[in-house]
Design a protein around this motif. Structure first.
Motif, mmCIF file in Angstrom:
data_model
loop_
_atom_site.group_PDB
_atom_site.id
_atom_site.type_symbol
_atom_site.label_atom_id
_atom_site.label_comp_id
_atom_site.label_asym_id
_atom_site.label_seq_id
_atom_site.Cartn_x
_atom_site.Cartn_y
_atom_site.Cartn_z
ATOM 1 N N GLY A 37 0.815 -1.209 0.000
ATOM 2 C CA GLY A 37 0.000 0.000 0.000
ATOM 3 C C GLY A 37 0.850 1.260 0.000
ATOM 4 O O GLY A 37 2.052 1.216 0.249
ATOM 5 N N ALA A 38 0.211 2.392 -0.272
ATOM 6 C CA ALA A 38 0.926 3.662 -0.379
ATOM 7 C C ALA A 38 0.616 4.554 0.815
ATOM 8 O O ALA A 38 -0.452 4.467 1.419
ATOM 9 N N SER A 39 1.555 5.443 1.135
ATOM 10 C CA SER A 39 1.408 6.374 2.249
ATOM 11 C C SER A 39 0.477 7.529 1.884
ATOM 12 O O SER A 39 0.105 7.714 0.716
ATOM 13 N N ARG A 40 0.136 8.321 2.897
ATOM 14 C CA ARG A 40 -0.692 9.504 2.667
ATOM 15 C C ARG A 40 0.007 10.460 1.694
ATOM 16 O O ARG A 40 -0.619 10.993 0.771
ATOM 17 N N ILE A 185 2.261 20.121 -7.416
ATOM 18 C CA ILE A 185 2.557 18.707 -7.178
ATOM 19 C C ILE A 185 2.564 18.412 -5.677
ATOM 20 O O ILE A 185 2.045 17.393 -5.224
ATOM 21 N N TYR A 186 3.139 19.342 -4.898
ATOM 22 C CA TYR A 186 3.316 19.113 -3.461
ATOM 23 C C TYR A 186 2.273 19.843 -2.615
ATOM 24 O O TYR A 186 2.452 19.979 -1.408
ATOM 25 N N ASP A 187 1.170 20.257 -3.221
ATOM 26 C CA ASP A 187 0.119 20.939 -2.464
ATOM 27 C C ASP A 187 -0.419 20.032 -1.347
ATOM 28 O O ASP A 187 -0.773 18.879 -1.580
ATOM 29 N N LYS A 188 -0.441 20.556 -0.125
ATOM 30 C CA LYS A 188 -0.961 19.857 1.065
ATOM 31 C C LYS A 188 -0.123 18.648 1.476
ATOM 32 O O LYS A 188 -0.572 17.814 2.280
ATOM 33 N N VAL A 189 1.081 18.521 0.938
ATOM 34 C CA VAL A 189 1.969 17.423 1.330
ATOM 35 C C VAL A 189 2.762 17.854 2.560
ATOM 36 O O VAL A 189 3.384 18.914 2.564
ATOM 37 N N GLU A 190 2.721 17.048 3.595
ATOM 38 C CA GLU A 190 3.446 17.330 4.827
ATOM 39 C C GLU A 190 4.703 16.467 4.865
ATOM 40 O O GLU A 190 4.636 15.241 4.849
#
Length: 198
Positions: A37-40, A185-190
């Motif tokens: 599975g993939a991460s958030r 691409i990185y919008d809302k990425v923590e």
């Protein structure tokens, strides 16, 4: 990825199992490998890319697919599921089910710690055998970094790498007429390190 117990599967056996399976697996050299599975962060980046590409490809002669579209690398026999696949012109499929694309133009993979070395090495070696492929993009999920490989116009076996880490820059995909801002691409990425994206 973990291999299934049987020592060797034919492509036909793999496809028969895969079409009935509850989870996705890749096929390489007679072996079937279950995908994790993939991460958030991974899912957020893939969603952002899909959204941006979908918007820019409207009305264009290119079609995009998410991670459920299987890709066959016909010259090597590998079956895999890229995070994002773009095909320009008429899509070619391996069989009548139209669930296995054979002529991708652009492949994008979001890197995960468990698959990063594989995506950079073995998988890219297979992808380079696709005559239709013009762009291979690797997107980091733990920092702002996009690595863009483009096939050189002068030689089929030569690929040029451009690394983009400035969040104010864009990823130019000239083969499909798209430019994607890294900030999108990185919008809302923590990021784990709390690295700023702006």
């Amino acid at each position: 990825m973990s291999s299934l117990a049987k020592q060797y599967y034919t492509p036909e056996e793999y496809l028969e199992l895969e079409r009935e399976a509850e989870y996705k697996s890749e096929y390489i050299n007679g072996q079937i490998y279950a995908m994790s599975g993939a991460s958030r962060q991974h899912n957020r980046i893939a969603f952002n890319l899909t959204t941006e590409l979908g918007s820019q490809l409207k009305g264009q002669p290119c079609e995009g697919f998410g991670s459920d579209m299987r890709v066959k690398v016909s010259p090597t026999g590998m079956y895999t599921y890229p995070d994002i696949t773009i095909v320009c012109g008429e899509p070619h499929f391996d069989e009548k089910q139209q669930d296995t694309l054979t002529n991708p133009t652009v492949i994008i993979e979001v890197l995960s710690p468990s698959t990063e070395a594989y995506d950079r090495g073995v998988k890219f070696a297979h992808y380079r055998e696709l005559p239709s492929l013009t762009d291979y993009v690797l997107v980091s999920q733990d920092k702002v970094l996009v690595e863009h490989y483009t096939r050189s116009g002068s030689r089929d076996d030569q690929w040029l790498l451009t690394a983009i880490s400035d969040p104010h820059s864009a990823l130019p995909l000239t083969s499909i007429g798209c430019d994607i801002n890294l900030r999108d691409i990185y919008d809302k990425v923590e990021f784990p390190s709390n690295e700023p994206t702006e």
